[in-house]
Motif scaffolding. Structure first.
Motif, PDB file in Angstrom:
ATOM      1  N   ARG A  77       0.741  -1.277   0.047  1.00  0.00           N
ATOM      2  CA  ARG A  77       0.114   0.014   0.166  1.00  0.00           C
ATOM      3  C   ARG A  77       0.839   1.334  -0.067  1.00  0.00           C
ATOM      4  NH1 ARG A  77      -4.663   1.035   4.545  1.00  0.00           N
ATOM      5  NH2 ARG A  77      -4.897   3.441   4.115  1.00  0.00           N
ATOM      6  N   GLY A  78       0.404   2.129  -0.743  1.00  0.00           N
ATOM      7  CA  GLY A  78       1.288   3.388  -1.077  1.00  0.00           C
ATOM      8  C   GLY A  78       0.429   4.622  -1.103  1.00  0.00           C
ATOM      9  N   HIS A  79       0.994   5.679  -1.779  1.00  0.00           N
ATOM     10  CA  HIS A  79       0.503   6.716  -1.737  1.00  0.00           C
ATOM     11  C   HIS A  79      -0.529   6.627  -2.894  1.00  0.00           C
ATOM     12  CE1 HIS A  79       0.702  11.261  -1.305  1.00  0.00           C
ATOM     13  NE2 HIS A  79       0.584  11.464  -2.621  1.00  0.00           N
ATOM     14  N   GLY A  80      -1.756   6.612  -2.666  1.00  0.00           N
ATOM     15  CA  GLY A  80      -2.884   6.598  -3.543  1.00  0.00           C
ATOM     16  C   GLY A  80      -3.492   5.299  -4.038  1.00  0.00           C
ATOM     17  N   GLY A  81      -2.696   4.421  -3.352  1.00  0.00           N
ATOM     18  CA  GLY A  81      -3.539   2.905  -3.597  1.00  0.00           C
ATOM     19  C   GLY A  81      -2.312   1.907  -3.413  1.00  0.00           C
ATOM     20  N   TYR A  82      -2.877   0.548  -4.112  1.00  0.00           N
ATOM     21  CA  TYR A  82      -1.726  -0.495  -3.904  1.00  0.00           C
ATOM     22  C   TYR A  82      -0.961  -0.593  -5.026  1.00  0.00           C
ATOM     23  CZ  TYR A  82      -5.001  -1.689  -0.165  1.00  0.00           C
ATOM     24  OH  TYR A  82      -5.615  -1.879   1.287  1.00  0.00           O
ATOM     25  N   ILE A  83       0.145  -0.712  -4.921  1.00  0.00           N
ATOM     26  CA  ILE A  83       1.340  -0.296  -5.841  1.00  0.00           C
ATOM     27  C   ILE A  83       2.016  -1.693  -6.344  1.00  0.00           C
ATOM     28  CG2 ILE A  83       3.424   0.810  -6.227  1.00  0.00           C
ATOM     29  CD1 ILE A  83       2.558   3.084  -4.178  1.00  0.00           C
ATOM     30  N   GLY A  84       1.886  -1.713  -7.839  1.00  0.00           N
ATOM     31  CA  GLY A  84       2.173  -2.930  -8.295  1.00  0.00           C
ATOM     32  C   GLY A  84       3.686  -2.716  -9.117  1.00  0.00           C
ATOM     33  N   GLU A  85       4.076  -3.771  -9.795  1.00  0.00           N
ATOM     34  CA  GLU A  85       5.521  -3.552 -10.436  1.00  0.00           C
ATOM     35  C   GLU A  85       5.580  -2.468 -11.574  1.00  0.00           C
ATOM     36  OE1 GLU A  85       6.263  -7.634 -11.846  1.00  0.00           O
ATOM     37  OE2 GLU A  85       6.344  -8.215  -9.777  1.00  0.00           O
ATOM     38  N   ASP A  86       4.507  -2.118 -11.960  1.00  0.00           N
ATOM     39  CA  ASP A  86       4.613  -0.970 -12.880  1.00  0.00           C
ATOM     40  C   ASP A  86       4.576   0.454 -11.932  1.00  0.00           C
ATOM     41  OD1 ASP A  86       1.885  -0.746 -11.770  1.00  0.00           O
ATOM     42  OD2 ASP A  86       0.698  -0.849 -13.757  1.00  0.00           O
ATOM     43  N   HIS A  87       4.528   0.562 -10.577  1.00  0.00           N
ATOM     44  CA  HIS A  87       4.663   1.598  -9.841  1.00  0.00           C
ATOM     45  C   HIS A  87       3.496   2.493  -9.780  1.00  0.00           C
ATOM     46  CE1 HIS A  87       8.823   0.542  -9.302  1.00  0.00           C
ATOM     47  NE2 HIS A  87       8.769   0.656 -10.542  1.00  0.00           N
ATOM     48  N   VAL A  88       2.300   2.058 -10.414  1.00  0.00           N
ATOM     49  CA  VAL A  88       0.974   2.579 -10.108  1.00  0.00           C
ATOM     50  C   VAL A  88       0.227   2.337  -9.076  1.00  0.00           C
ATOM     51  CG1 VAL A  88      -1.058   3.139 -11.506  1.00  0.00           C
ATOM     52  CG2 VAL A  88       1.108   2.874 -12.851  1.00  0.00           C
ATOM     53  N   PRO A  89      -0.309   3.232  -8.387  1.00  0.00           N
ATOM     54  CA  PRO A  89      -1.111   2.874  -7.171  1.00  0.00           C
ATOM     55  C   PRO A  89      -2.572   2.768  -7.957  1.00  0.00           C
ATOM     56  CG  PRO A  89      -0.789   5.433  -7.308  1.00  0.00           C
ATOM     57  CD  PRO A  89       0.071   4.978  -8.388  1.00  0.00           C
ATOM     58  N   ARG A  90      -3.195   1.554  -7.291  1.00  0.00           N
ATOM     59  CA  ARG A  90      -4.632   1.252  -7.947  1.00  0.00           C
ATOM     60  C   ARG A  90      -5.406   0.830  -6.728  1.00  0.00           C
ATOM     61  NH1 ARG A  90      -3.560   0.450 -13.388  1.00  0.00           N
ATOM     62  NH2 ARG A  90      -1.540   0.142 -13.931  1.00  0.00           N
ATOM     63  N   LEU A  91      -6.782   0.761  -7.118  1.00  0.00           N
ATOM     64  CA  LEU A  91      -7.967   0.287  -6.233  1.00  0.00           C
ATOM     65  C   LEU A  91      -8.589  -0.614  -7.046  1.00  0.00           C
ATOM     66  CD1 LEU A  91      -8.755   3.601  -4.399  1.00  0.00           C
ATOM     67  CD2 LEU A  91      -7.438   1.512  -3.445  1.00  0.00           C
ATOM     68  N   ASN A  92      -7.834  -1.345  -7.771  1.00  0.00           N
ATOM     69  CA  ASN A  92      -8.653  -2.030  -9.119  1.00  0.00           C
ATOM     70  C   ASN A  92      -9.502  -3.332  -8.346  1.00  0.00           C
ATOM     71  OD1 ASN A  92      -6.216  -3.758  -8.011  1.00  0.00           O
ATOM     72  ND2 ASN A  92      -5.755  -4.330 -10.277  1.00  0.00           N
ATOM     73  N   VAL A  93      -9.604  -3.414  -7.178  1.00  0.00           N
ATOM     74  CA  VAL A  93     -10.501  -4.453  -6.629  1.00  0.00           C
ATOM     75  C   VAL A  93     -11.822  -3.848  -6.754  1.00  0.00           C
ATOM     76  CG1 VAL A  93     -10.665  -3.738  -4.164  1.00  0.00           C
ATOM     77  CG2 VAL A  93     -11.014  -6.167  -4.739  1.00  0.00           C
ATOM     78  N   LEU A  94     -12.089  -2.604  -6.869  1.00  0.00           N
ATOM     79  CA  LEU A  94     -13.481  -1.893  -7.389  1.00  0.00           C
ATOM     80  C   LEU A  94     -14.282  -2.682  -8.579  1.00  0.00           C
ATOM     81  CD1 LEU A  94     -12.991   1.597  -5.868  1.00  0.00           C
ATOM     82  CD2 LEU A  94     -13.965  -0.455  -4.434  1.00  0.00           C
ATOM     83  N   ASP A  95     -13.087  -2.801  -9.400  1.00  0.00           N
ATOM     84  CA  ASP A  95     -13.697  -3.194 -10.720  1.00  0.00           C
ATOM     85  C   ASP A  95     -13.912  -4.736 -10.547  1.00  0.00           C
ATOM     86  OD1 ASP A  95     -12.918  -0.775 -12.249  1.00  0.00           O
ATOM     87  OD2 ASP A  95     -10.802  -1.207 -12.243  1.00  0.00           O
ATOM     88  N   LEU A  96     -13.362  -5.394  -9.833  1.00  0.00           N
ATOM     89  CA  LEU A  96     -13.673  -6.951  -9.818  1.00  0.00           C
ATOM     90  C   LEU A  96     -14.955  -7.081  -9.027  1.00  0.00           C
ATOM     91  CD1 LEU A  96     -12.751  -9.899  -9.773  1.00  0.00           C
ATOM     92  CD2 LEU A  96     -11.712  -9.515  -7.624  1.00  0.00           C
ATOM     93  N   GLN A  97     -15.033  -6.100  -7.947  1.00  0.00           N
ATOM     94  CA  GLN A  97     -16.429  -6.306  -7.133  1.00  0.00           C
ATOM     95  C   GLN A  97     -17.628  -5.976  -8.220  1.00  0.00           C
ATOM     96  OE1 GLN A  97     -16.582  -3.063  -4.422  1.00  0.00           O
ATOM     97  NE2 GLN A  97     -14.929  -4.006  -3.329  1.00  0.00           N
ATOM     98  N   LYS A  98     -17.407  -5.107  -9.399  1.00  0.00           N
ATOM     99  CA  LYS A  98     -18.536  -4.913 -10.314  1.00  0.00           C
ATOM    100  C   LYS A  98     -18.644  -5.989 -11.064  1.00  0.00           C
ATOM    101  CE  LYS A  98     -17.461  -0.617 -11.651  1.00  0.00           C
ATOM    102  NZ  LYS A  98     -17.291   0.711 -12.331  1.00  0.00           N
ATOM    103  N   MET A  99     -17.597  -6.493 -11.515  1.00  0.00           N
ATOM    104  CA  MET A  99     -17.733  -7.823 -12.444  1.00  0.00           C
ATOM    105  C   MET A  99     -18.248  -8.857 -11.745  1.00  0.00           C
ATOM    106  SD  MET A  99     -13.819  -8.073 -14.288  1.00  0.00           S
ATOM    107  CE  MET A  99     -14.280  -9.104 -15.527  1.00  0.00           C
ATOM    108  N   ILE A 100     -18.091  -9.298 -10.676  1.00  0.00           N
ATOM    109  CA  ILE A 100     -18.974 -10.264  -9.787  1.00  0.00           C
ATOM    110  C   ILE A 100     -20.332 -10.291  -9.661  1.00  0.00           C
ATOM    111  CG2 ILE A 100     -18.935 -11.303  -7.585  1.00  0.00           C
ATOM    112  CD1 ILE A 100     -15.966 -10.890  -7.207  1.00  0.00           C
ATOM    113  N   ARG A 101     -20.457  -8.804  -9.490  1.00  0.00           N
ATOM    114  CA  ARG A 101     -22.151  -8.426  -9.396  1.00  0.00           C
ATOM    115  C   ARG A 101     -22.742  -8.457 -10.789  1.00  0.00           C
ATOM    116  NH1 ARG A 101     -24.693  -6.362  -5.481  1.00  0.00           N
ATOM    117  NH2 ARG A 101     -26.624  -5.104  -6.004  1.00  0.00           N
ATOM    118  N   SER A 102     -22.193  -8.158 -11.820  1.00  0.00           N
ATOM    119  CA  SER A 102     -22.536  -8.219 -13.172  1.00  0.00           C
ATOM    120  C   SER A 102     -22.416  -9.354 -13.929  1.00  0.00           C
ATOM    121  CB  SER A 102     -22.505  -6.700 -13.825  1.00  0.00           C
ATOM    122  OG  SER A 102     -21.238  -6.868 -14.214  1.00  0.00           O
ATOM    123  N   ILE A 103     -21.845 -10.254 -13.613  1.00  0.00           N
ATOM    124  CA  ILE A 103     -21.694 -11.292 -14.593  1.00  0.00           C
ATOM    125  C   ILE A 103     -23.087 -12.255 -14.385  1.00  0.00           C
ATOM    126  CG2 ILE A 103     -20.563 -12.814 -12.555  1.00  0.00           C
ATOM    127  CD1 ILE A 103     -18.923 -14.113 -14.855  1.00  0.00           C
TER     128      ILE A 103
END
Ligand code: 1HA
Length: 270
Positions: A77-103
């Motif tokens: 966890r870093g400045h603005g989200g969870y940081i991966g190898e690309d050094h970009v902070p993300r909250l991408n679990v929100l996209d996963l939540q929407k997918m589970i809901r709408s599949i």
């Protein structure tokens, strides 16, 4: 069960057995906490499940028997989200939540051990949850400097009621499987060694049902809660059904044949 691997990933397992897809978070050393890579893989697997007609129902679970998922990996966890190898902070679990809901297929969470924080929200957004007796549920946001004010708040409150949802978030306590059952947070509690068997049995029950009926129901449940996005899903299914009718086919056939459409022969219901 003879699960066969659908696709190899780094952080998850993705396998298939008789129309059932099993997506399993595979970071047991961290209680299956997710990093951006984990979520990216979960999204990829969920997308595969949507496209593949041989997949009828989906199980979401975690490896190891000690945790379903403990939420975002706090060590990345870093400045603005969870940081991966690309050094970009993300909250991408929100996209996963929407997918589970709408599949348009039923997603069942099989929870052994901890379903905590963002991991708790993942089971919340699944259609149904089966808990092992060792399951522990709870949010931690206010303790660790986070919160999920989306499905994690409003949908949770729809499930357990406003008072209980506020208690869950404001006190950050843990609830065992029986308490979760009592508050309607899970559908069923089984011994840990029966978790997979019980989950597969429920999948097989759903598989006996009319897939279009299940699809319409899932989007109907969502429609009431999800505003325009929910109505869009339900309406999309109505369009799908309409496209199956001769009446709709007369529309595009007449266009292609450069003639006036004749809708007079189609039945008008009361
Ligand atoms: O809120 C959000 C979001 C909101 C909006 C949009 C996106 C969001 C995305 C994510 C989240 C969140 O998930 S915030 C909440 C994050 N999760 C937590 O606060 C839970 C942290 N974990 C715990 O409180 C505890 O580990 C536990 C209650 C689940 C279990 O406790 P226990 O049995 O004492 O085990 P423990 O020793 O703590 O954990 C075992 C190992 O797993 C430890 O590693 P070790 O010391 O052996 O090297 C522990 O550090 C690691 N671990 C557990 N959970 C996490 C974790 N490591 C990183 N991140 C974790 N979440």
């Amino acid at each position: 069960y003879n699960w066969t691997t659908i696709k190899e990933y780094e952080d998850i397992k993705f396998s298939f057995y008789e129309g059932i897809a099993k997506i399993s978070i595979n970071r047991p050393e961290k209680h299956n906490a997710f990093r951006p890579q984990t979520v990216k893989e979960l999204i990829d697997a969920m997308h595969y499940c949507r496209e593949e007609s041989a997949i009828e129902v989906i199980i979401l679970t975690g490896e190891g028997g000690k945790a379903f998922c403990s939420g975002g990996d706090q060590s990345v966890r870093g400045h603005g989200g969870y940081i991966g190898e690309d050094h970009v902070p993300r909250l991408n679990v929100l996209d996963l939540q929407k997918m589970i809901r709408s599949i348009p297929k039923v997603v069942i969470a099989a929870v052994a051990g901890y379903a905590i924080g963002g991991g708790h929200v993942l089971h919340v957004v699944c259609d149904m949850t089966i808990a092992a007796e060792n399951a522990k549920f709870g949010q931690t946001g206010p303790k660790v400097g986070s919160f999920d004010g989306g499905f994690g708040a409003s949908y949770l409150a729809r499930i357990v009621g406003q008072k209980k949802a506020r208690e869950i978030w404001f006190l950050c306590e843990q609830y065992d499987a029986q308490e979760a059952l009592q508050m309607g947070l899970v559908n069923k509690v089984v011994p840990l060694e029966k978790l997979e068997e019980a989950t597969v049995a429920w999948c097989q029950k759903v598989q006996q049902m009319s897939p279009l009926s299940i699809r319409m129901l899932k989007s109907s449940f969502n429609a009431e809660l999800d505003g325009q996005a929910g109505i869009q899903e339900l309406a999309g299914n109505a369009t799908l059904l309409y496209y199956l009718t001769d009446e709709a086919k007369e529309g595009f056939n007449s266009f292609l044949e450069k003639r006036k459409p004749d809708f007079s022969k189609f039945p008008k219901f009361p």
